[in-house]
Design an enzyme around this catalytic site. Sequence first.
Site, PDB file in Angstrom:
ATOM      1  N   ARG A 152      20.176  -4.768 -53.842  1.00 60.78           N
ATOM      2  CA  ARG A 152      19.135  -3.855 -54.339  1.00 60.78           C
ATOM      3  C   ARG A 152      19.180  -3.882 -55.851  1.00 60.78           C
ATOM      4  O   ARG A 152      20.238  -3.668 -56.442  1.00 60.78           O
ATOM      5  CB  ARG A 152      19.362  -2.422 -53.849  1.00 60.78           C
ATOM      6  CG  ARG A 152      18.550  -1.410 -54.663  1.00 60.78           C
ATOM      7  CD  ARG A 152      18.567   0.002 -54.125  1.00 60.78           C
ATOM      8  NE  ARG A 152      17.784   0.107 -52.907  1.00 60.78           N
ATOM      9  CZ  ARG A 152      17.342   1.263 -52.420  1.00 60.78           C
ATOM     10  NH1 ARG A 152      17.617   2.395 -53.040  1.00 60.78           N
ATOM     11  NH2 ARG A 152      16.643   1.292 -51.307  1.00 60.78           N
ATOM     12  N   HIS A 156      10.009  -4.117 -50.822  1.00 58.58           N
ATOM     13  CA  HIS A 156      11.028  -3.359 -50.090  1.00 58.58           C
ATOM     14  C   HIS A 156      10.920  -3.741 -48.605  1.00 58.58           C
ATOM     15  O   HIS A 156      10.479  -2.948 -47.772  1.00 58.58           O
ATOM     16  CB  HIS A 156      10.787  -1.857 -50.295  1.00 58.58           C
ATOM     17  CG  HIS A 156      11.952  -0.997 -49.938  1.00 58.58           C
ATOM     18  ND1 HIS A 156      13.166  -1.487 -49.489  1.00 58.58           N
ATOM     19  CD2 HIS A 156      12.087   0.361 -49.952  1.00 58.58           C
ATOM     20  CE1 HIS A 156      13.986  -0.481 -49.256  1.00 58.58           C
ATOM     21  NE2 HIS A 156      13.361   0.654 -49.518  1.00 58.58           N
ATOM     22  N   GLN A 209      12.433  -1.679 -45.574  1.00 54.26           N
ATOM     23  CA  GLN A 209      11.663  -0.448 -45.341  1.00 54.26           C
ATOM     24  C   GLN A 209      10.452  -0.755 -44.456  1.00 54.26           C
ATOM     25  O   GLN A 209      10.082   0.035 -43.581  1.00 54.26           O
ATOM     26  CB  GLN A 209      11.202   0.126 -46.686  1.00 54.26           C
ATOM     27  CG  GLN A 209      10.374   1.391 -46.573  1.00 54.26           C
ATOM     28  CD  GLN A 209      11.180   2.617 -46.175  1.00 54.26           C
ATOM     29  OE1 GLN A 209      12.237   2.880 -46.758  1.00 54.26           O
ATOM     30  NE2 GLN A 209      10.718   3.354 -45.189  1.00 54.26           N
ATOM     31  N   ASP A 258       4.487   7.574 -51.743  1.00 52.98           N
ATOM     32  CA  ASP A 258       5.828   7.303 -52.283  1.00 52.98           C
ATOM     33  C   ASP A 258       5.915   8.058 -53.609  1.00 52.98           C
ATOM     34  O   ASP A 258       4.885   8.536 -54.126  1.00 52.98           O
ATOM     35  CB  ASP A 258       5.960   5.778 -52.489  1.00 52.98           C
ATOM     36  CG  ASP A 258       7.279   5.347 -53.123  1.00 52.98           C
ATOM     37  OD1 ASP A 258       8.260   6.107 -53.026  1.00 52.98           O
ATOM     38  OD2 ASP A 258       7.328   4.245 -53.714  1.00 52.98           O
ATOM     39  N   CYS A 275       8.559   6.682 -47.538  1.00 51.09           N
ATOM     40  CA  CYS A 275       9.843   5.976 -47.451  1.00 51.09           C
ATOM     41  C   CYS A 275      11.017   6.892 -47.785  1.00 51.09           C
ATOM     42  O   CYS A 275      12.142   6.621 -47.381  1.00 51.09           O
ATOM     43  CB  CYS A 275       9.822   4.764 -48.368  1.00 51.09           C
ATOM     44  SG  CYS A 275       9.391   5.157 -50.072  1.00 51.09           S
ATOM     45  N   ARG A 330      15.404   2.996 -40.275  1.00 48.42           N
ATOM     46  CA  ARG A 330      15.979   2.075 -41.267  1.00 48.42           C
ATOM     47  C   ARG A 330      17.237   1.412 -40.702  1.00 48.42           C
ATOM     48  O   ARG A 330      17.467   0.228 -40.884  1.00 48.42           O
ATOM     49  CB  ARG A 330      16.353   2.823 -42.568  1.00 48.42           C
ATOM     50  CG  ARG A 330      15.217   3.471 -43.332  1.00 48.42           C
ATOM     51  CD  ARG A 330      14.188   2.481 -43.820  1.00 48.42           C
ATOM     52  NE  ARG A 330      14.784   1.362 -44.541  1.00 48.42           N
ATOM     53  CZ  ARG A 330      15.267   1.426 -45.790  1.00 48.42           C
ATOM     54  NH1 ARG A 330      15.176   2.544 -46.483  1.00 48.42           N
ATOM     55  NH2 ARG A 330      15.817   0.375 -46.368  1.00 48.42           N
TER      56      ARG A 330
HETATM   57  N1  NVA Z   1       9.141   3.123 -55.176  1.00 49.26           N
HETATM   58  C1  NVA Z   1      10.429   3.735 -54.952  1.00 49.26           C
HETATM   59  C2  NVA Z   1      10.901   3.469 -53.555  1.00 49.26           C
HETATM   60  C3  NVA Z   1      12.183   4.144 -53.195  1.00 49.26           C
HETATM   61  C4  NVA Z   1      12.629   3.848 -51.795  1.00 49.26           C
HETATM   62  C5  NVA Z   1      11.418   3.211 -55.968  1.00 49.26           C
HETATM   63  O1  NVA Z   1      11.449   2.007 -56.226  1.00 49.26           O
HETATM   64  O2  NVA Z   1      12.166   4.022 -56.543  1.00 49.26           O
HETATM   65  N1   CP Z   2      13.715   4.577 -48.596  1.00 48.84           N
HETATM   66  C1   CP Z   2      14.807   4.155 -49.266  1.00 48.84           C
HETATM   67  O1   CP Z   2      14.972   2.967 -49.582  1.00 48.84           O
HETATM   68  O2   CP Z   2      15.697   5.132 -49.526  1.00 48.84           O
HETATM   69  P1   CP Z   2      17.014   4.993 -50.433  1.00 48.84           P
HETATM   70  O3   CP Z   2      16.554   4.776 -51.846  1.00 48.84           O
HETATM   71  O4   CP Z   2      17.733   6.292 -50.225  1.00 48.84           O
HETATM   72  O5   CP Z   2      17.795   3.820 -49.933  1.00 48.84           O
END
Ligand code: NVA
Ligand code: CP
Length: 331
Positions: free
Chosen positions: A110, A137, A140, A233, A274, A319
């Site tokens: 990540r 993602h 997800q 989101d 998400c 998930r």
């Molecule tokens: N768009 C958000 C998704 C988090 C799961 C981010 O990248 O922070």
């Molecule tokens: N939805 C998601 O990716 O959550 P986290 O950032 O908690 O992993």
Amino acid sequence: MDRKTDLKGRDFLKLLDFTAEEIAYLLDLAADLKEKKRKGIPVDTLRGKNVALIFEKTSTRTRCAFEVAAHDLGMGSTYLDPAGSQIGKKESIADTARVLAGMFDGIEYRGFGQDIVEELAKYAKVPVWNGLTNEFHPTQMLADLLTIREHFGRLKGIRLTYMGDARYNMGNSLMVVCAKMGMHFTACTTKKYFPEEKLTAQCLEIAACTGGSITLTEDVDAGTKDRDVIYTDVWVSMGEPEQVWEERIRELSPYRVDRAVMENAGEKAVFMHCLPAFHDLNTKIGAQMGERFGVKEMEVTDEVFESGQSLVFQEAENRMHTIKAVMLATL
Ligand code: NVA
Ligand code: CP
């Protein structure tokens, strides 16, 4: 389940790399693993293997899903946190990939640019899984598709509207999977936040072959009328500068998911997110924004988030089952 589908050794970097059949195979596998977990039937056929979990951004769901899934499958897991490794600071991605591939059977990453996870995969001789980048993602997406399929019994023809910043990982990824699976995707937001043209064109081409469609609109009424899924989101994603909050709140407030949006979508419509979500003042950032800009909820109202139409916690649980499917299929 299609017995011909074989994903052993494959990376899982973005869903553009997978066919609709392969995606459906992963969903079937996840549904099967979920059912087995519910019945207490262990699936620990990956005993003796180990996975590395690299997180250059924070996480609750993705990290926990990978750790629990790895444990259930009989594997060991090592978590590398945003500060506690050499990655990027003292050691290149190419070197990290070759070091970790010598010790682990799979690597989750990540972080920031999609090019980083692609580079990691290029140099690692073991499967690499994208646990979120700025652009995509994909894990997800599998959870979201499984949740939609559980609820509606199908994916083809489902009408999904995404509200908010549709240029980022969630908007991009949802547009891709909707196109792939023959679903109808709408990005409902101001033009500035529409997905980028090249990806949109690519998805339009895919949708033309699958019976899906892609619509970009600024009109909330038209963009949310008679929909199956309303999705949103956070307005500011991880890694973005703190200063953008003010403009995001100003520009995206008309696209908050509220009761009127859900009523317009119809009583059979569901709400998805998400997570994490700013739906009240019970978070540090939520409270700060409340004080600075006088907003008590951001991308979704507390009323919708807590309503019977909200699938967010089923989605979060999925998930784990879907990430388990990805690891089992590729290792
Ligand atoms: N768009 C958000 C998704 C988090 C799961 C981010 O990248 O922070
Ligand atoms: N939805 C998601 O990716 O959550 P986290 O950032 O908690 O992993």
